[in-house]
Design a protein around this motif. Structure first.
Motif, PDB file in Angstrom:
ATOM      1  N   PHE A 228      36.229  68.348  60.468  1.00  0.00           N
ATOM      2  CA  PHE A 228      35.436  66.805  60.521  1.00  0.00           C
ATOM      3  C   PHE A 228      33.995  67.043  60.672  1.00  0.00           C
ATOM      4  O   PHE A 228      33.669  67.898  61.229  1.00  0.00           O
ATOM      5  CB  PHE A 228      35.953  66.174  61.797  1.00  0.00           C
ATOM      6  CG  PHE A 228      37.761  66.000  61.355  1.00  0.00           C
ATOM      7  CD1 PHE A 228      38.476  65.217  60.830  1.00  0.00           C
ATOM      8  CD2 PHE A 228      38.463  67.190  61.988  1.00  0.00           C
ATOM      9  CE1 PHE A 228      39.540  65.145  60.539  1.00  0.00           C
ATOM     10  CE2 PHE A 228      39.849  67.026  61.900  1.00  0.00           C
ATOM     11  CZ  PHE A 228      40.292  65.946  61.159  1.00  0.00           C
ATOM     12  N   GLY A 229      33.403  65.659  60.548  1.00  0.00           N
ATOM     13  CA  GLY A 229      31.834  65.723  60.541  1.00  0.00           C
ATOM     14  C   GLY A 229      31.157  65.983  61.945  1.00  0.00           C
ATOM     15  O   GLY A 229      30.111  66.342  61.969  1.00  0.00           O
ATOM     16  N   MET A 230      32.141  65.607  62.809  1.00  0.00           N
ATOM     17  CA  MET A 230      31.591  65.283  64.281  1.00  0.00           C
ATOM     18  C   MET A 230      32.494  65.603  65.097  1.00  0.00           C
ATOM     19  O   MET A 230      33.507  65.444  65.072  1.00  0.00           O
ATOM     20  CB  MET A 230      31.073  64.090  64.455  1.00  0.00           C
ATOM     21  CG  MET A 230      30.179  63.487  65.831  1.00  0.00           C
ATOM     22  SD  MET A 230      30.482  61.639  65.962  1.00  0.00           S
ATOM     23  CE  MET A 230      29.368  61.510  67.398  1.00  0.00           C
ATOM     24  N   GLY A 231      32.213  66.395  66.310  1.00  0.00           N
ATOM     25  CA  GLY A 231      32.966  66.938  67.418  1.00  0.00           C
ATOM     26  C   GLY A 231      33.671  65.649  67.769  1.00  0.00           C
ATOM     27  O   GLY A 231      34.771  65.856  68.264  1.00  0.00           O
ATOM     28  N   PHE A 232      32.801  64.872  68.344  1.00  0.00           N
ATOM     29  CA  PHE A 232      33.180  63.905  69.288  1.00  0.00           C
ATOM     30  C   PHE A 232      34.241  63.097  68.532  1.00  0.00           C
ATOM     31  O   PHE A 232      35.324  62.869  69.010  1.00  0.00           O
ATOM     32  CB  PHE A 232      32.045  63.067  69.537  1.00  0.00           C
ATOM     33  CG  PHE A 232      32.178  61.847  70.357  1.00  0.00           C
ATOM     34  CD1 PHE A 232      31.803  61.751  71.626  1.00  0.00           C
ATOM     35  CD2 PHE A 232      32.700  60.627  70.006  1.00  0.00           C
ATOM     36  CE1 PHE A 232      32.273  60.855  72.751  1.00  0.00           C
ATOM     37  CE2 PHE A 232      32.979  59.696  70.825  1.00  0.00           C
ATOM     38  CZ  PHE A 232      32.764  59.555  72.003  1.00  0.00           C
ATOM     39  N   ALA A 233      34.136  62.716  67.150  1.00  0.00           N
ATOM     40  CA  ALA A 233      34.699  61.882  66.443  1.00  0.00           C
ATOM     41  C   ALA A 233      36.263  62.641  66.131  1.00  0.00           C
ATOM     42  O   ALA A 233      37.190  62.230  65.921  1.00  0.00           O
ATOM     43  CB  ALA A 233      34.234  61.639  65.167  1.00  0.00           C
TER      44      ALA A 233
END
Lengths: 553, 474
Positions: A228-233
């Motif tokens: 996925f493009g963002m760790g948080f997301a």
């Protein structure tokens, strides 16, 4: 608090030997209570293959008193200055509501920003320091000054060169600009450009993503993975796909915001267990199964345990073997967030699963990020093929969010290949070893100097307790004067009495750099009176050496 | 004195009686006293205790409990498992599943994905900063390029301040809960995109949906709230209210009636949050979005959020507005504070893309002309209707008549898409999570227009779609 030898979650060094024996015999000590674990069907003796040592030494009583007094004084002054601002005796620097909208309901409650306005503002210069180079072992900072006590900053145009970087999560030193290392990234950037302009399910699955996902699965030793493009997301957009109404989430109290947000968005019931406390977790598990859902008393559809590999503010490592045996016993599922641990621990950098010598199949959902050890961006979820297939179809991110930038994917690929030795060198392995060595060295020296530091001996996240709010600013500023960049954290990111500085050790740090930092810390520790530990190593040198040897074999 | 003496006498008598009393009497009284004490301190209700489970019963319950599997099995033929794989860059000409096509699927409106200048800027940044930032903005994750990009975005949009996020989806989803809390009221268009829905859910505010672009319905809700407020003025004084709308709707391809919204804003004292992911860099003479399109003072909008993943062809998102509002997110925007910052090379690419937009304002006219061209060309396809404004670069083709179930509709549209793909035009259906969406839009094929598509290609796509519809739907 009154008992100076009380440790909240771990063990002090002079208990080492005893502790190890206790662990081996299936008994371990926590909160001063010795409890047999056998009765729960968990045999601790075989769970840990090596010593598991964590420190959470409590400061003397007077420290807590002074800390609270410090906050109280700050708060009183805050009220005084708010009063003066209200009466026009002090200049109001804060941005104001638009004239036309003054009669709207106020956007912020007055007390909401009290802390920001009156306490954070005093020491605001220690955060968001802009850098203008690669965040490697050393970086360049943009010098900034303030003419109005931190309300605004002005750049002088000068840079502070070669500041030792103790703040970035660059555990393996993959944040680098070496032309040879970045060769493939350059090529991919030239080929793909930066964006993707579509989502995974529509037109945004590139061959690069497929390649990366295969590699991640191989690296972790699982069937499949999705990136996925963002760790948080990765957390906040996938947990809702996995659990929902009628499910129970058991979450560690110190879990990262992204996990908390994901849990909240899922609509499942959330219960919190004490940090890394297995008794607390087991009690929640038992009660949940026995009593079912509140009010309806229907059985839970499923129970999922959310934990992190390394906790970023405590430096503690999850008690994975015990959690796995609990989850197996109670048929719960385990979601492990390896944001800080992947690459950073384990003999070949494969995270806490490898650190404890366990199999990746023991964990149901392996999650991690590429932001830290891999010096890139984004996150992954890995596990059984069924799980990943489900996420491909149901993850919020797969349907609605733009997929990962291809050159960033390439950076992960090259870092991971290096770690796996696929680049034909042993450089990756050397980095993991170096990190381990640096971590041990840095932590040992700090212990010897008499600082209170939290967490596991093997964790590259090293929190050093400062306690008093006034010392936060003083510490960070004086470290910067010595050309060392540190991260300091206070309330609300930590409990109010436990402000701390956090160091992230990197494989890229040389011994000289670490020594410079340690010397500075030694001086500053005396100057600011930070050496609170009553178990300074100097009085028990022999024990430490022994432990160290034992751990390194 | 006498009374005291009398009392003393009584006491003496009691003690005497105590000595003289028989032992069984004393024991009995002792037991009675203990009984009273026990009654006083014991719990009143013991029903609970009595029904308590024994350890054995508990173990049995634990043994019995069988959880659902972590995830249900996914059928092998699920469309999302048989996704398109793009080899090479998803630019104007795209290779999907090994076949070369003209790209009508990626939101690369301005064609900047393939731009040499943008790539050059990204390369220079890569050389200087490497790839990752290894930290959140607060902890040495703020780079000079981030500050520059924020300044440039603020200047471009003509607002006081801008703030960047490292993920487009997280932008509005973090911005909404930074302001709207439990107890606050959000009026939101029912066609709002998924990121807005998640932001609202995270805020735990009171959500009121109004019919898509229906200002009368919105005013009805606002009036309802006004009467509610008159009943409880104390609560009303601290209840924040917001209207959340999109500039150009992702799900419907039409724009929001901003001038009417502004009127309602001042009439009912509600703040407006505007999501401009599709309209930023598309609408308006200079690409400033829906505010420029309508000629509205941007300060009348409280917060504008957009992603940099469509027109700017980079990654990430930004919010802009007045400092009074935006600055709050630097400590309260979860996706901002707790996430690693945007890789500098992506920020550098976005800056260069902004440069190109500023230097070539005609690009927006060109895009608009192309949108209008294909919008016209797509009219009158039997079985398919065009949904969306004529100047929208992302429009939807929906079935004129549903064939009964959503599943069959999706399959039918898939055949249309496959037909086009085989003939060299890459299209995609708009994907949704059917169970998660608040108001699920009907299935549709999304046609994305970019400045790189030539007139011939637009015509080719339109006639191909006509052909496909003919062969599949009739």
């Amino acid at each position: 608090m009154a008992n100076p030898s009380a440790v909240c979650n771990g063990h002090l060094h002079h208990h080492h030997q005893k502790q190890n024996n206790l662990l081996k015999s299936g008994i371990y000590k926590k909160n001063g209570i010795t409890k047999g674990m056998k009765k729960n069907g968990v045999s601790n003796g075989t769970l840990y293959k090596k010593t598991f040592i964590e420190h959470f030494e409590q400061a003397p009583m007077y420290v807590a008193v002074f800390t609270v007094v410090g906050f109280a004084v700050g708060t009183i002054f805050g009220y005084l200055r708010d009063f003066m601002r209200a009466w026009g005796l002090e200049k109001r620097n804060i941005a104001e509501e638009r004239e036309q909208q003054k009669d709207f309901v106020p956007l912020y409650q007055d007390f909401e920003n009290f802390y920001t306005r009156n306490l954070y503002m005093r020491i605001r210069d220690n955060w968001n320091r802009p850098i203008c180079s690669v965040p490697g072992p050393q970086f360049d900072l943009m010098e900034r000054v303030t003419d109005d006590y931190n309300w605004t900053f002005r750049f002088t145009g000068r840079t502070i060169k070669n500041v030792i970087n103790m703040g970035s999560y660059n555990y393996l030193g993959f944040a680098e600009t070496d032309v040879n290392a970045l060769k493939t990234v350059t090529i991919e950037l030239e080929k793909y450009g930066t964006g993707v302009c579509s989502t995974r399910q529509e037109m945004g699955t590139l061959d690069k993503h497929v390649e990366l996902e295969k590699l991640v699965a191989t690296f972790l030793g699982v069937e499949d993975s999705m990136v996925f493009g963002m760790g948080f997301a990765t957390n906040s957009m996938n947990i809702p796909a996995l659990v929902g109404k009628g499910c129970l989430i058991l979450s560690d109290e110190l879990n990262h915001t992204s996990l908390v947000l994901g849990a909240r968005l899922s609509g499942a019931t959330i219960r919190i267990f004490k940090h890394n406390n297995m008794q607390s977790l087991e009690k929640l598990l038992r009660d949940a199964i026995i009593y079912g859902q509140p009010r309806t008393h229907r059985a839970w559809r499923k129970i999922i345990i959310l934990v992190e590999g390394i906790y970023s503010m405590e430096g503690s490592i999850v008690r994975l073997p015990e959690i796995v045996s609990l989850k197996n016993k109670y048929k719960a599922y385990l979601y492990l967030d390896e944001a800080h641990s992947i690459g950073a621990v384990g003999a070949t950098g494969r995270g806490v699963v490898e650190y404890f010598g366990m199999s990746p199949d023991d964990v149901d959902v392996l999650m991690g990020t590429f932001t830290k050890s891999f010096g890139a961006a984004g996150g992954y979820i890995a596990g059984k093929k069924g799980l990943v297939d489900f996420l491909r179809t149901h993850s919020h991110s797969a349907v609605y969010a733009t997929s990962m930038c291809p050159p960033v994917a390439e950076q992960i690929i090259r870092a991971m290949k290096c770690l796996m030795g696929l680049d034909g060198t042993t450089q990756g392995l050397q980095r993991v070893r170096q990190l381990e060595k640096n971590t041990r060295y840095f932590r040992r020296k700090l212990h010897e100097m008499g600082f209170i530091i939290y967490g596991n001996d093997d964790s590259p996240v090293v929190p050093l307790l400062l306690y008093m709010p006034g010392k936060i600013g003083a510490f960070a500023r004086r470290m910067l004067e010595r050309n060392i960049g540190v991260v300091v954290v206070g309330f609300p990111a930590t409990p109010i009495t436990e402000s701390r500085a956090r160091f992230c050790v990197s494989a890229a740090h040389t011994r000289e750099m670490l020594d410079t930092v340690l010397n500075a810390l030694d001086e500053l520790g005396d100057y600011l009176q930070l050496k609170y530990s009553r178990y300074s190593k100097s009085s028990h040198p022999e024990l430490y050496e022994e432990t160290r040897l034992e751990l390194e074999d | 004195m006498a009374a005291a003496a009398g009392q003393q006498w009584v006491l003496v008598e009691m003690v005497q009686a105590f000595y003289e009393a028989p032992a069984y009497h004393l024991i009995l009284e002792g037991i009675l006293i203990l009984w009273i004490i026990r009654l006083l301190f014991s719990k009143t209700y013991k029903l609970q205790e009595r029904s308590d489970l024994t350890l054995k019963e508990k173990e049995e319950l634990i043994e019995e409990w069988q959880p659902e599997p972590l995830v249900p099995p996914v059928p092998k033929d699920h469309p999302a498992l048989n996704y398109n794989i793009v080899s090479g860059p998803p630019t104007h000409i795209i290779t999907v599943n090994g076949k070369e096509c003209i790209n009508f699927a990626s939101f690369n409106f301005l064609g900047l994905l393939d731009n040499e200048k943008v790539k050059c800027a990204a390369q220079a940044s890569l050389k200087k900063y490497g790839v990752g930032t290894c930290g959140p903005r607060g902890f040495y994750g703020t780079f000079d390029v981030h500050l520059e990009l924020e300044e440039r975005l603020a200047k471009f949009m003509r607002t006081e301040e801008a703030i960047i996020y490292s993920y487009g989806f997280a932008t509005i989803a973090s911005a909404i809960p930074a302001y709207s809390k439990r107890g606050d009221i959000v009026f939101v268009d029912e066609a709002a995109c998924f990121a807005i829905q998640k932001g609202l859910q995270a805020s735990r505010s009171n959500i009121k949906l109004f019919k898509h672009n229906d200002m009368a319905d919105l005013e009805r809700l606002l009036k309802e709230q006004e009467t509610e407020d008159q009943k409880n003025p104390r609560k009303a004084r601290v209840t924040r209210r917001f209207i959340v709308v999109e500039g150009l709707y992702m799900n419907t391809g039409d724009i929001c009636p901003l001038p009417e919204l502004i009127k309602l804003k001042y009439k009912y004292k509600v703040r407006i949050f505007l999501e401009e992911s599709l309209s930023f860099g598309v609408l308006g003479e200079h690409g400033r979005g829906i505010t420029e399109h309508f000629g509205i003072n941007i300060d009348d909008i409280d917060l504008i959020s957009a992603n940099m993943e469509n027109s700017l062809a980079s990654i990430g998102g930004f919010c802009c507005g007045r400092s009074f509002i935006i600055d709050h997110q630097r400590l309260s925007g979860q996706g901002y504070c707790f996430s690693a910052s945007l890789p500098p090379l992506l920020a550098a690419a976005a800056i260069e893309a902004l440069n190109i937009m500023e230097d070539n304002p005609d690009i927006f006219q060109t895009l608009r002309a192309k949108c209008e061209h294909i919008h016209k060309a797509l009219q009158g396809i039997s079985g398919l209707k065009v949904v969306g404004e004529s100047f929208s670069p992302a429009l939807h083709l929906q079935l004129e008549e549903s064939c009964g179930s959503r599943e069959n509709d999706v399959k039918l549209l898939k055949r249309v898409v496959d037909y086009c793909m085989n003939s060299g035009v890459a299209l995609t259906q708009a994907c949704y999570l059917e169970k998660e969406e608040k108001c699920l839009p009907p299935p549709s094929i999304r046609v994305v227009i970019t400045v790189e598509q030539t007139e011939q290609e637009l015509d080719k796509a339109a006639s191909l779609l006509k052909e496909a519809a003919q062969s599949v739907l009739n």
